[in-house]
Motif scaffolding. Structure first.
Motif, short mmCIF file in Angstrom:
data_model
loop_
_atom_site.label_atom_id
_atom_site.label_comp_id
_atom_site.label_asym_id
_atom_site.label_seq_id
_atom_site.Cartn_x
_atom_site.Cartn_y
_atom_site.Cartn_z
N THR A 150 94.51 -27.34 -24.39
CA THR A 150 94.10 -28.23 -23.31
C THR A 150 93.48 -27.39 -22.20
O THR A 150 94.09 -26.42 -21.74
CB THR A 150 95.30 -29.01 -22.75
N ASP A 155 92.28 -27.46 -18.44
CA ASP A 155 92.38 -28.20 -17.20
C ASP A 155 91.75 -27.40 -16.06
O ASP A 155 91.44 -26.23 -16.24
CB ASP A 155 93.86 -28.48 -16.86
N SER A 156 91.60 -28.06 -14.96
CA SER A 156 91.18 -27.33 -13.75
C SER A 156 92.37 -27.30 -12.81
O SER A 156 93.01 -28.32 -12.57
CB SER A 156 90.02 -28.09 -13.08
N ASP A 157 92.69 -26.12 -12.27
CA ASP A 157 93.81 -26.08 -11.34
C ASP A 157 93.35 -26.55 -9.96
O ASP A 157 92.20 -27.00 -9.81
CB ASP A 157 94.47 -24.70 -11.32
N GLU A 185 90.13 -25.63 -8.77
CA GLU A 185 89.09 -25.94 -9.76
C GLU A 185 88.79 -24.77 -10.68
O GLU A 185 87.76 -24.75 -11.36
CB GLU A 185 87.80 -26.49 -9.10
N ASP A 192 89.61 -22.65 -14.13
CA ASP A 192 90.03 -23.08 -15.48
C ASP A 192 91.48 -22.70 -15.76
O ASP A 192 91.92 -21.61 -15.40
CB ASP A 192 89.15 -22.40 -16.54
N ASP A 230 89.41 -31.15 -23.42
CA ASP A 230 88.80 -30.55 -22.23
C ASP A 230 88.87 -31.52 -21.06
O ASP A 230 88.12 -32.48 -20.98
CB ASP A 230 87.34 -30.17 -22.54
N ASN A 231 89.82 -31.30 -20.19
CA ASN A 231 90.01 -32.17 -19.02
C ASN A 231 89.48 -31.54 -17.73
O ASN A 231 89.79 -32.01 -16.65
CB ASN A 231 91.52 -32.45 -18.81
N ARG A 232 88.69 -30.50 -17.87
CA ARG A 232 88.27 -29.78 -16.67
C ARG A 232 87.30 -30.60 -15.82
O ARG A 232 86.53 -31.40 -16.35
CB ARG A 232 87.63 -28.45 -17.04
N GLN A 235 83.62 -33.36 -16.49
CA GLN A 235 83.59 -34.80 -16.19
C GLN A 235 82.19 -35.27 -15.79
O GLN A 235 81.97 -36.45 -15.59
CB GLN A 235 84.60 -35.15 -15.07
#
Lengths: 449, 449
Positions: free
Chosen positions: A375, A377-379, A382, A384, A442-444, A448
């Motif tokens: 997975t 994500d962006s913390d 932003e 990775d 990929d939820n970054r 989007q």
């Protein structure tokens, strides 16, 4: 090692003869395309080339422009449903084999057709793959692809029938039924997408379910060396993973008897050079890369004259090898096993290019890892954040087996160059991919858009 | 009427020559079976016949015993998975086409295989059907059967490809996708189970979705004259309904150019006599019935020598016709259109034998009836109660249109000989059968045993 030759004289010929044969066939193909195929003629005219001026393969690769998915799509949109590239073949009012692609833009969009005679020639190409994988005419094979308008399925069915195999089309059944049928009919081989062969082994009770099974043929996806090695060992039945696409209308790169080779000297997918001209080109310069270097696969068919395929850039990268790379001594060039990946599949994480196959290679190098999921994500800044959830075969002793996690994280850091958060799940906690592996979520934020 | 000949000399030959050819081929087949096929040899030995003593077709039909599903099943159970009847063919280590039946006992039970060369010959039989239905090599066809281990699907695919058609295998798609593909690719023909062609027409907006469509080929189920006539008229595209089975490994009875003919002189399914010997026998005496009489279809292949099929009783009844019945003058015998039904499908209601096809014929003779469902119940005296629920195309003026109901009830009483309770529903109130029609619900007490 026993040599399995499909065409002894070609496979024991020398590189010069193969290149001469290629250029002779290439001229036929170019002539046909120039005379009858408006799609190619317009591309070449725009690039200022006339096919009759091409004096060598080097000339050809330097001056003839590549075509891509976008060109095919534009052609079809302007001249539906087949595009100008099919006009000549369609005008012959002959039997054809019409396939569509699965593709990123949804199933069934791109059309790639062959006349029946082209399709029969394509089966000759497949014959090399079957022979090298150890099958002989009269052997039986389970073809585990549904037969639809997609190239994948129809191509395998026709290839296997054309080579003389007894084909069981089992693509429509569920895994339990497939295993039951394997036990009942005891085939010599099975063809499938590569990861499904892993799935089948994971859900089966008997190893292997057909005691006569002597070969598995994977396709539709590539994989790292470790993964392929594991699949090859799971039933003690070799898995031969091949390469092709709906555009080429046949698989045309196959492993020889060495198959995946060794970790130090990985095996090679040999291109069937008498039928296809295969280049691996540098994406920036467009030049052929040297032995051991990486580039994009570009393919030209040397026998499709009704519907030519000329310098089709496949969107796949691979490590190129000269014929001399492989101890089998066949005079065919090729690409390194485990090195193929979709250029589109490349993930850029923390500024680093990551090929999913590289992750496969690291993780499936651990005996106890069954499946994984990444997975992205962006913390809060932003940046990775990459988390790998690992599903082991056996329930870990301690739910968070810290030593194991740390070993995996170190191996990933070393190979990929970035740090991953590694989490250990329980057996059954992750879905096993039945078809092409879908392991990346990929939820970054930057995804989007 | 234009004649469409697939083999001019055979189709314009005379009955005597056809019978002589049949007997010559039959002797080959019997010799092969006696010599190599333990399954048949044991049946014949048990019946006290030696194939070499058979001097004529009449001799053959009188002395060689029929085989049935039960014999095939017993053979397979004793010698799995293929049974003795396949031993010789399997021992040749040649390519084969292996199919299973759908059958009443569940999918995939009975196995019927052909060697590749037998399968190629079978495609020659199919060629008659395609030609008579108006298709020529180079035409395109949608084959609306999934390709699996079932005979239906594989047989059509190989038949259509063998005849030289461009085949679109669309069996795996849903109806909306099929209609979209019909519009996109504009085929000349479509093959499907018969009732699905009605379903497709009912859900489509354009008529027909392919403007080039010149023929539809139905199969897998039979239907009464009125139903076939309606399907033929729905898109103003003729529907040719053929006959065959997994046991015969090819469809072998097809309508000529007259297709369904007229109500007074219904069309005929012509058996392809040079390839199959077709008998219609009285179920009690076992004798061939006369022109216009009804009996069970018994089939012998005249070209399968690797895996013979000899006097296979099909479990289907039909009205037999001599070649002279049809004005097309082909010297092939056959059965009457609309007369075929599974013997197993027969319903006994109020002591009367009812063939579902007869009900179809009455109901679909009414223009406004879209679909129907029959429920059989037992009343308080345990007598049969038959209720027909009718779904009209248009919403009826009055919900219980008494006049229409009475007209339908009268027509049923007259044709079937028993009284039905007739109920009128709204459009959409009944499910439309996508595959083989399933219109009978039997809740009767004597069905609960």
């Amino acid at each position: 090692m026993e040599h399995r030759f499909q065409n002894y004289s070609l496979e024991t010929s020398n590189r010069g003869l193969v290149r001469a044969l290629q250029f002779e066939r290439l001229q036929n193909v170019m002539d046909a395309a120039w005379t009858t195929n408006r799609f190619y003629r317009e591309q070449w005219t725009a690039a200022g080339v006339h096919s009759s001026r091409i004096r060598s393969i080097e000339d050809f690769t330097a001056r003839i422009p590549v075509v891509r998915k976008q060109n095919f799509m534009a052609d079809q949109e302007d001249h539906p449903p087949f595009g100008w590239r099919h006009d000549h073949a369609m005008s012959k009012d002959e039997q054809m084999v019409i396939c569509t692609t699965s593709g990123t833009s949804g199933q069934g969009v791109e059309v790639h057709a062959s006349t029946e005679s082209e399709s029969r020639m394509a089966a000759e190409v497949y014959a090399y793959g079957f022979r090298w994988a150890g099958l002989v005419p009269g052997d039986s094979i389970f073809v585990n692809y549904p037969v639809t308008l997609l190239g994948g399925g129809r191509i395998e069915l026709r290839g296997a029938e054309g080579y003389g195999l007894t084909v069981y089309p089992i693509g429509n059944y569920d895994a339990a039924r497939k295993l039951e049928l394997l036990e009942r009919f005891q085939p010599d081989g099975i063809m499938s997408t590569t990861s499904y062969l892993g799935h089948l082994a994971a859900v089966s009770q008997t190893l292997p379910p057909s005691s006569k099974l002597k070969t598995m043929m994977g396709g539709g996806e590539s994989g790292g060396y470790a993964w392929l090695k594991r699949l090859t060992e799971q039933w003690d039945v070799p898995l031969f993973n091949h390469y092709g696409a709906t555009q080429t209308r046949v698989d045309h790169m196959f492993p020889c008897e060495r198959n995946i080779g060794t970790r130090k000297n990985p095996g090679m997918l040999h291109n069937i050079d008498p039928y296809f001209l295969m280049e691996v080109v540098d994406r920036n310069s467009g030049d052929q890369v040297s032995d051991g270097d990486e580039g994009e696969i570009v393919v030209t068919s040397l026998f499709y004259t009704d519907v030519p395929l000329i310098r089709c850039a496949m969107g796949d990268r691979a490590v190129y090898h000269d014929p001399s790379y492989c101890p089998c001594r066949r005079p065919f060039c090729g690409v390194e096993i485990g090195s193929i990946a979709r250029i589109d599949d490349m993930k850029k994480v923390k500024g680093i290019n990551i090929w999913p196959e590289a992750i496969d290679d690291v993780l499936f190098g651990f005996d106890n890892i069954d499946e994984y999921q990444i997975t992205l994500d962006s913390d809060e800044t932003e940046a990775d954040l990459a988390t790998i959830r690992i599903m082991p075969y056996d329930e870990p002793a301690v739910q968070n087996d810290a030593a194991f996690i740390s070993k995996v994280a170190t191996a990933l850091q070393k190979r990929i160059g970035i740090s991953f958060v590694v989490e250990l799940g329980l057996p059954g906690s992750l879905p096993r991919s039945e078809w092409k592996a879908r392991r990346w979520i990929d939820n970054r934020v930057h995804q989007q858009e």
